[in-house]
Design an enzyme around this catalytic site. Sequence first.
Site, PDB file in Angstrom:
ATOM      1  N   LYS A 210       0.855  -1.233   0.050  1.00  0.00           N
ATOM      2  CA  LYS A 210      -0.055   0.077  -0.164  1.00  0.00           C
ATOM      3  C   LYS A 210       0.792   1.371  -0.048  1.00  0.00           C
ATOM      4  CE  LYS A 210      -3.675   2.437   2.552  1.00  0.00           C
ATOM      5  NZ  LYS A 210      -4.338   2.231   3.738  1.00  0.00           N
ATOM      6  N   SER A 286      -9.548   2.163   3.134  1.00  0.00           N
ATOM      7  CA  SER A 286      -8.486   2.909   2.288  1.00  0.00           C
ATOM      8  C   SER A 286      -7.693   1.980   1.437  1.00  0.00           C
ATOM      9  CB  SER A 286      -8.056   4.156   2.797  1.00  0.00           C
ATOM     10  OG  SER A 286      -7.080   3.573   3.733  1.00  0.00           O
ATOM     11  N   GLY A 307      -6.788   1.457   9.784  1.00  0.00           N
ATOM     12  CA  GLY A 307      -6.923   2.457  10.939  1.00  0.00           C
ATOM     13  C   GLY A 307      -8.088   2.641  11.282  1.00  0.00           C
ATOM     14  N   GLY A 308      -9.221   2.151  10.382  1.00  0.00           N
ATOM     15  CA  GLY A 308     -10.550   2.269  10.767  1.00  0.00           C
ATOM     16  C   GLY A 308     -11.421   1.026   9.858  1.00  0.00           C
ATOM     17  N   GLY A 309     -10.674   0.171   9.759  1.00  0.00           N
ATOM     18  CA  GLY A 309     -11.185  -1.024   9.051  1.00  0.00           C
ATOM     19  C   GLY A 309     -10.652  -1.139   7.504  1.00  0.00           C
ATOM     20  N   SER A 310      -9.502  -0.445   7.442  1.00  0.00           N
ATOM     21  CA  SER A 310      -8.989  -0.224   6.225  1.00  0.00           C
ATOM     22  C   SER A 310      -8.364  -1.378   5.203  1.00  0.00           C
ATOM     23  CB  SER A 310      -8.053   0.963   5.833  1.00  0.00           C
ATOM     24  OG  SER A 310      -8.808   2.014   6.413  1.00  0.00           O
TER      25      SER A 310
END
Length: 607
Positions: A210, A286, A307-310
């Site tokens: 990534k 993301s 960081g939030g389900g990415s």
Amino acid sequence: MGFFVSEGMTYKPVDDLELGRKSKEVYMRPEVKVPRISGWLIKITALLLESRIFGPMLLYLIKKDNLIHKLVSFAELEEPPLYSPIHTSEATEEHETKNIQSDLSPSERVQEVLECLLPIGNGLPDPNLSFHRWSILDYSRAYQSGVLTPMKVAERLIAAVQQSAITPFEMSFFISYDAKDILRQASESTNRYERGEPISILDGVPVAIKDEIDCLPYPTTGGTKWLHRVRPCTDDAFCVTYLRSCGALLIGKTNMQELGSGTSGINPHYGATRNPYDTERVAGGSSGGSAAVVCAGLCPVSLGVDGGGSVRIPAALCGVLGFKPTFGRLSHSGVLPLNWTVGSVGIFAATVEDALIMYAAISCRLPLESFTVPTPEATMPMLKHQKFMTGIKLAKYGEWFNDCNDEVRLCCTDALHKLQKHYGWETVEVTIPETKVMVLGHYVTLGSECRTSLDCLLKKLGKRELAWDTRAILSMFGAFDAKEYIKAQKIRSRQMQIHKRIFSMADVIVTPTTSITAYGIKDDAIVTGELDYVNAAAVTQYQMSANFLGLPAVTVPVGYDKAGLPIGLQFIGKPWSEATLLHIAFAVQAICISGYRKPQIFYDMLS
């Protein structure tokens, strides 16, 4: 000034909460009162949010209408704030595992973990499977037998990436890749195989990274057009260094939502990463590019940042495995510091076995970093005996679990029934209070940390090089003050106590990974980006506890909706229980793999 005063929630002590099936705690659905905005309207919205006159009023109304004021800003909590989800280094008791010495090199760890897997077979796909993604073991077997070489695979890979980027596909898998560097690595790997000296089973295996993680020779853009100019990439991230030392073929930097600011995978600068199961739908974000390349067969494994389900969101939407370890288990060195206390490097994989090999390679014992604590030894699950753990207890919060569309609910419920039937696992009905509050606390934390980490850079560059949706999101991130950040950390402390009690009743928490399947890509979003908090809420509602509380989690594909779009089932574990999670994922894979389907866009690298 009464207009700017809101009534806050008064939370009762954690000890007074009933967490059993008959609890009277009220479930709050994750409803969002922000319409979808894109095109010219998002430009106006971004400018209004940035306005010194209209911005504060508009942000106040957004926070009030979406209950941030009531549940966070003006809430009364007795818990002390917890600023980082640090867990004690005491390891969770796990069974059927193998201890690997912490002082081994990454390649030695990979060699050791092979003892946890079934012996390498003849290389032929199981005839009982309707679809088979090539695994790390398949690549290694092909290389060692001489059927294929890393150079031949690299040539096929480059051709496939080039084809995927043009009409009619325009998949937008990568932000950058370097054909010459890929061929150089492949040539060196081929030479090692010809000498009979491969470094590890990862030697010559394609791995994508990534574009939030440093990996030479590429710049790290974070999905922007400017970040690499003010933060040059001078070395590999630790996790990339470990993979490179194993001989992995690093094939480029995958597409991501700008600055990790959304969950669709749409980036106006580099294109919308499209879902290989339906190119008119999102891959998720993301880390959408890293999920899509594994889904499309370009590589068996890739790295993302969660960081939030990415990691778990795009993994579920693209029908691959997504694995996020405990906070502090993997090094964050060389990863963009977009959020300090909720993010973790994560793994996308074609199979559970691939995830385990990658985990072994990058989970070396780390020097202490500024936000980590001494971690217990990483144990590896024994997956070689086809013997699945018995007595597993799955905590299920019924109202939360069922708060998804009917097809997701039925598919995930059916998967649970299969686990109970095949392995005798028990579902324990629990209540997890204040899930919506936890989501908002996470949002305040992530937003505050992201905006703070970028402020000095944005002051130098201005905002004109940002996409319009990112500008609007950063304005909302900047709307949180110190009091709200501290309230969010008090919520974190509260939820940490709640989850500790839940884990005293069960081994893991089970949920659907997302409450919907992949949704459509709108043409206007490709140009300007979009604010689509309704769909964002639908894909993130089961994600935040793992990030906010630093817990390990894994998503496994378990089926498809009527449109043929993948559905994932998520397991959230106790701190440091990665081996148990991978054991569970392996058991789920065993009962679901026969139903896995080939995506519309798929490149067969080993045929």
